[in-house]
Design an enzyme around this catalytic site. Structure first.
Site, PDB file in Angstrom:
ATOM      1  N   TYR A 135      25.391  48.017  38.668  1.00 38.22           N
ATOM      2  CA  TYR A 135      25.274  46.858  39.556  1.00 38.22           C
ATOM      3  C   TYR A 135      23.818  46.478  39.803  1.00 38.22           C
ATOM      4  CZ  TYR A 135      30.013  45.997  41.294  1.00 38.22           C
ATOM      5  OH  TYR A 135      31.319  45.631  41.437  1.00 38.22           O
ATOM      6  N   LYS A 190      32.844  59.372  33.584  1.00 40.82           N
ATOM      7  CA  LYS A 190      33.151  59.102  32.174  1.00 40.82           C
ATOM      8  C   LYS A 190      32.195  59.969  31.366  1.00 40.82           C
ATOM      9  CE  LYS A 190      35.429  56.880  28.974  1.00 40.82           C
ATOM     10  NZ  LYS A 190      36.892  56.974  28.761  1.00 40.82           N
ATOM     11  N   ASP A 222      39.453  56.624  33.166  1.00 40.85           N
ATOM     12  CA  ASP A 222      40.692  56.044  32.614  1.00 40.85           C
ATOM     13  C   ASP A 222      41.904  56.843  33.064  1.00 40.85           C
ATOM     14  OD1 ASP A 222      39.659  58.131  31.081  1.00 40.85           O
ATOM     15  OD2 ASP A 222      40.178  57.232  29.148  1.00 40.85           O
ATOM     16  N   ASP A 246      34.518  50.152  42.269  1.00 41.04           N
ATOM     17  CA  ASP A 246      34.950  48.760  42.470  1.00 41.04           C
ATOM     18  C   ASP A 246      36.359  48.582  41.913  1.00 41.04           C
ATOM     19  OD1 ASP A 246      34.739  45.944  43.010  1.00 41.04           O
ATOM     20  OD2 ASP A 246      34.352  45.638  40.875  1.00 41.04           O
ATOM     21  N   ASP A 250      40.348  48.615  44.149  1.00 44.32           N
ATOM     22  CA  ASP A 250      41.317  47.509  44.174  1.00 44.32           C
ATOM     23  C   ASP A 250      42.704  48.009  43.781  1.00 44.32           C
ATOM     24  OD1 ASP A 250      39.472  45.558  44.920  1.00 44.32           O
ATOM     25  OD2 ASP A 250      40.234  44.112  43.450  1.00 44.32           O
TER      26      ASP A 250
HETATM   27  C1  IPM Z   1      33.854  44.487  46.374  1.00 44.58           C
HETATM   28  C2  IPM Z   1      33.647  43.180  45.680  1.00 44.58           C
HETATM   29  C3  IPM Z   1      32.157  43.024  45.391  1.00 44.58           C
HETATM   30  C4  IPM Z   1      31.752  44.133  44.447  1.00 44.58           C
HETATM   31  C5  IPM Z   1      31.743  41.645  44.845  1.00 44.58           C
HETATM   32  C6  IPM Z   1      32.204  40.531  45.758  1.00 44.58           C
HETATM   33  C7  IPM Z   1      30.260  41.561  44.613  1.00 44.58           C
HETATM   34  O1  IPM Z   1      34.432  43.117  44.536  1.00 44.58           O
HETATM   35  O2  IPM Z   1      33.290  44.679  47.469  1.00 44.58           O
HETATM   36  O3  IPM Z   1      34.574  45.335  45.840  1.00 44.58           O
HETATM   37  O4  IPM Z   1      31.885  44.006  43.219  1.00 44.58           O
HETATM   38  O5  IPM Z   1      31.302  45.172  44.935  1.00 44.58           O
HETATM   39 MG    MG Z   2      35.733  44.740  44.276  1.00 43.85          MG
END
Ligand code: IPM
Ligand code: MG
Length: 362
Positions: A135, A190, A222, A246, A250
């Site tokens: 990042y 990884k 993975d 990240d 999710d």
């Molecule tokens: C998160 C989001 C952010 C990230 C974006 C909005 C920059 O996806 O907080 O997970 O990638 O960290």
């Molecule tokens: Mg995110």
């Protein structure tokens, strides 16, 4: 106590308003100041993270953040896009430790995309490193490829890197968090392919020796993705880098069936923190009064506990949320048969009512 309130874009202002209402119902003494962030800040000041907003955030004990982003900003140059505001806040405040709990509330088991028996009672914590990795790694950019099979062609590149102290400090955070829970840490890497993550694995293993009471295992990313949808209850604390965290967070959030319920915290070394819901700005439902404010309300609870030393007030918010769910109120995202569908404001009011009721009972 000083709280910087950054509602942002999309549903951000609606959900943050409910969280502020809940904080005010607690009779705590705090100062707060609100500022623009994200796309709305770009519209007003030409930058997603204006100097004044950054200053306010730096000077506050905690930041309560809504969400940023809208498709209409997708064509802006990268440094001006709303997402840069959150990245800039993380970097400038040194918010390296991101806590993303994924909890499946008993009342919401049927909202998960997995079978109920796989998620009932799920309570895992992802600790994502937030200020390093690909990042922020330099160099990055676009250029003409200097070598390789496609030398001379246009290319783009980013740099994945971690220094030892960055890995050590996030590992300590994970082991300490595990001590408050199930005493198990899974470090996700990884290492079979990437130098950066072989180093990650080595350093986490070393730090782990200082925590003999916490069980440590390692998993390739993975496989971790696969295990998350196969047997998510196997996990207690997952610690991983910025990029993998990240993606996995999710996936983990979705397992609970209620991304509208999940708070998150990003802390620096002095426990100053930024608190935000795990979901995004949802521009498709913005302004309609239907967004679920509970993730933001629960983020405010995390803020009280982690940055403002008000654990009791945090408990009060969390039990009020439980009570409201138990009473059958649901926003559209978590609606189920036999429940009462409510909007953003009614949900916030119900949490306030549950808090006030408890207080008047003593
Ligand atoms: C998160 C989001 C952010 C990230 C974006 C909005 C920059 O996806 O907080 O997970 O990638 O960290
Ligand atoms: Mg995110």
């Amino acid at each position: 106590m000083k709280i910087a309130i950054l509602p942002g874009d999309g549903i951000g202002p609606e959900i943050v308003a409910e969280a502020v209402k809940v904080l005010k119902a607690l009779d705590l003494r705090f100062e707060s100041e609100t500022a623009l962030v994200g796309g709305c800040a770009y519209d007003a000041h030409g930058h997603p993270l204006p100097e004044a907003t950054l200053k306010l955030a730096k000077e506050a004990d905690a930041v309560l953040f809504g969400a940023v982003g809208d498709w209409k900003y997708d064509t802006l140059d990268r440094p001006l896009r709303p997402e840069q505001a959150i990245l800039g806040l993380r970097k400038n405040l040194g918010l390296f430790a991101n806590f993303r709990p994924a909890i499946c509330y008993p009342q919401l088991v049927s909202a998960s995309s997995l079978r109920p028996e796989l998620v009932a009672g799920l309570d895992l914590l992802i600790i994502r490193e937030l200020t390093g990795d690909i990042y922020f790694g330099q160099p990055r950019g676009r250029r003409i490829a200097p070598d390789g099979a496609f030398a001379g062609a246009e290319e783009a590149f980013d740099t994945m890197r971690y220094t030892r102290p960055e890995i050590e400090r996030i590992a300590h955070v994970a082991f300490k968090a595990a001590r408050q829970r199930g005493r198990r840490v899974t470090s996700v890497d990884k290492a079979n392919v990437l130098e950066t993550f072989q180093f990650w694995k080595d350093v986490v293993t070393e730090v782990g020796k200082q925590y003999p009471d916490v069980a440590l295992d390692h998993m390739y990313v993975d496989n971790a993705a696969m295990q998350l949808v196969k047997e998510p209850k196997k996990f207690d604390v997952i610690v991983t880098g910025n990029m993998f965290g990240d993606i996995l967070s999710d996936a983990a959030a979705m397992l609970t069936g209620s991304i509208g319920m999940l708070p998150s915290a990003s802390l620096n070394a002095s426990n100053q923190g930024l608190y935000e819901p795990s979901h995004g700005s949802a521009p498709d439902i913005a302004g309609k009064g239907v967004a679920n404010p509970l993730a933001t309300i629960l983020s405010a609870a995390m803020m009280l506990r982690f940055s403002l030393n008000q654990a009791e007030a945090a408990d009060r918010i969390e039990s009020a949320v439980q009570a409201v769910l138990a009473s059958g109120l649901r926003t559209g995202d978590i609606h189920a048969e036999g429940c009462k569908r409510v909007g953003t404001r009614e949900m916030g009011d119900a949490v306030v009512a549950a808090i006030t009721k408890k207080t008047s009972k003593g």
